[in-house]
Design a protein around this motif. Structure first.
Motif, mmCIF file in Angstrom:
data_model
loop_
_atom_site.group_PDB
_atom_site.id
_atom_site.type_symbol
_atom_site.label_atom_id
_atom_site.label_comp_id
_atom_site.label_asym_id
_atom_site.label_seq_id
_atom_site.Cartn_x
_atom_site.Cartn_y
_atom_site.Cartn_z
ATOM 1 N N ALA A 234 11.158 -7.889 10.179
ATOM 2 C CA ALA A 234 10.102 -8.814 9.506
ATOM 3 C C ALA A 234 10.421 -10.111 9.747
ATOM 4 N N LEU A 235 11.777 -10.393 10.116
ATOM 5 C CA LEU A 235 12.107 -11.845 10.084
ATOM 6 C C LEU A 235 12.083 -12.150 11.365
ATOM 7 N N LEU A 236 12.375 -11.306 12.512
ATOM 8 C CA LEU A 236 12.773 -11.433 13.941
ATOM 9 C C LEU A 236 11.678 -10.911 14.809
ATOM 10 N N ALA A 237 10.851 -9.589 14.445
ATOM 11 C CA ALA A 237 10.056 -9.272 15.496
ATOM 12 C C ALA A 237 9.053 -8.656 14.553
ATOM 13 N N ARG A 238 8.055 -9.478 13.856
ATOM 14 C CA ARG A 238 7.075 -8.977 13.074
ATOM 15 C C ARG A 238 6.050 -8.241 13.828
ATOM 16 N N ARG A 239 5.831 -8.503 15.118
ATOM 17 C CA ARG A 239 4.585 -8.210 15.783
ATOM 18 C C ARG A 239 5.007 -6.505 16.053
ATOM 19 N N SER A 240 6.243 -6.371 16.172
ATOM 20 C CA SER A 240 6.573 -4.717 16.499
ATOM 21 C C SER A 240 6.422 -4.146 15.204
ATOM 22 N N LEU A 241 6.983 -4.624 13.820
ATOM 23 C CA LEU A 241 6.588 -4.000 12.861
ATOM 24 C C LEU A 241 5.198 -3.779 12.404
ATOM 25 N N ALA A 242 4.415 -4.761 12.827
ATOM 26 C CA ALA A 242 2.990 -4.414 12.480
ATOM 27 C C ALA A 242 2.602 -3.118 13.414
ATOM 28 N N ARG A 243 2.966 -2.743 14.446
ATOM 29 C CA ARG A 243 2.520 -1.624 15.290
ATOM 30 C C ARG A 243 3.397 -0.443 14.866
ATOM 31 N N ILE A 244 3.902 -0.354 14.000
ATOM 32 C CA ILE A 244 4.551 1.007 13.309
ATOM 33 C C ILE A 244 3.439 2.011 12.742
#
Length: 377
Positions: free
Chosen positions: A241-251
């Motif tokens: 959430a702090l460092l790679a928010r775009r990846s987290l959004a694609r879960i």
């Protein structure tokens, strides 16, 4: 078409695609209304550590995908293996071997994205490979006491030495993997790998994200191994959430919801008095009865709940392990690993293709494994 109509059509298509979630959510809700239980039972059925482990794996693998590392590895692999059958057999073998060491779900989270990436740069039949990898992960994880949840549970329950448990399951695992390998050789095309040259070098690797995601995956596996899946997953989510928010959004959050619904619905179903009374009438001290019961129960409620259901009634933990591992074949619900593989692959008509292969595979595999286990075990 109006915007509202487009939204309705989109939601209908999404709900149709998530029929498994809707089915088990309806089952869990119906059982909760018809047979209310204390909150502690629902917490136990939800299997929070398992869901947390799944979340952590989803986060780490999404980071690896977004870094371009999987695509880079796919290009390197197809450059060295020149036939489709050779490439397919290599992937199937790798899936089985990883499942012995890293558990079946971790194996799939590594291999299926790699297979998808290979499919984008070559003529590898991805849908067939996803089915084969689901079968391979069931076969490979059978051999190891830590290969899947049911083996881990039975190994700890029986208190057998690690080598003793593995040797006892070796005949069954050998038959399973031999059949998967033969199926791969017979089902995959004979031709050579045809590369789409424009796609091979089209993905740069983001080194910081790749290194961080690989480290996150290793940390999550260790956290699951030592019983810290929940804090491990929370730390991963916070870090991304702090460092790679775009990846987290694609879960794939709906995958987590689907598994939660499956755990609640099947966990409650397995503990219904009618189900338990029916099992009490079975002669589970007979090897063939136990074997058949483990397979049938796995087809109905998945092999991990089936193991829990039969554990206290089965005198032979190894015999039950053989049964529920074979029960992972057949219907997709037989093993949660099947559902993970199909969900990760996201192939059109993937579920139908899986059943066209896996159900006959079970019918061939079950008697052969039983004979091998009884003669050699």
């Amino acid at each position: 078409m109006s915007e509202a109509a487009s939204l309705r059509t989109g939601w209908r298509a999404r709900l149709k695609a998530e029929w498994l979630l809707l089915l088990f959510a309806a089952l869990a809700l119906a059982l909760a209304l018809l047979d209310p239980q204390p909150a502690a039972s629902y917490r136990r059925w939800l299997q929070t550590p398992t869901l947390a482990g799944l979340l952590g794996l989803l986060v780490a693998i999404q980071g690896i995908r977004d870094s371009g590392l999987v695509q880079h590895a796919a290009g390197a692999l197809v450059a060295r293996v020149h036939t489709l059958r050779g490439l397919g057999l290599l992937l199937v073998t790798g899936t089985a071997l990883l499942a012995m060491v890293l558990t079946n779900d971790v194996s799939l989270f590594l291999i299926v994205p790699l297979t998808l990436a290979i499919g984008t740069i070559s003529n590898l039949p991805v849908a067939r490979m996803a089915v084969l990898e689901a079968l391979a992960v069931n076969a490979g994880s059978t051999l190891s006491p830590i290969g899947n949840p049911q083996n881990l549970l039975l190994w700890q329950h029986a208190r057998l030495p690690f080598p003793h448990f593995a040797l006892a399951l070796l005949p069954a695992a050998a038959v399973m993997f031999t059949l998967v390998a033969l199926l791969a050789l017979a089902w995959l095309p004979k031709g050579r790998v045809a590369l789409q040259a424009a796609q091979v070098d089209g993905h740069a690797v983001t080194a910081p994200l790749a290194a961080g995601s690989v480290a996150a995956l290793a940390a999550m596996v260790l956290a699951m191994e030592y019983g810290h899946a929940v804090p491990g997953a929370l730390l991963l989510v916070l870090a991304f959430a702090l460092l790679a928010r775009r990846s987290l959004a694609r879960i794939d959050w709906l995958l987590l919801a689907t598994f939660a619904a499956i755990f609640l619905g099947l966990g409650h179903f397995a503990e219904l008095p009618l189900v338990r009374h029916g099992l009490d009438r079975l002669a589970l001290d007979r090897p063939l009865t136990l074997y058949a019961s483990g397979i049938v129960a796995s087809q109905l409620i998945s092999n991990v709940p089936a193991t829990v259901l039969l554990l206290d009634r089965a005198r032979d933990a190894v015999a039950l392990a053989v049964a529920v591992n074979v029960g992972g074949f057949g219907l997709a619900i037989g093993s949660l690993a099947n559902l993970i593989a199909l969900r990760l692959a996201k192939q059109p008509q993937g579920l139908r293709l899986f059943h066209r292969v896996s159900v006959p595979f079970l019918l061939v595999c079950a008697p052969l494994v039983y004979l091998a286990w009884r003669w050699l075990g």
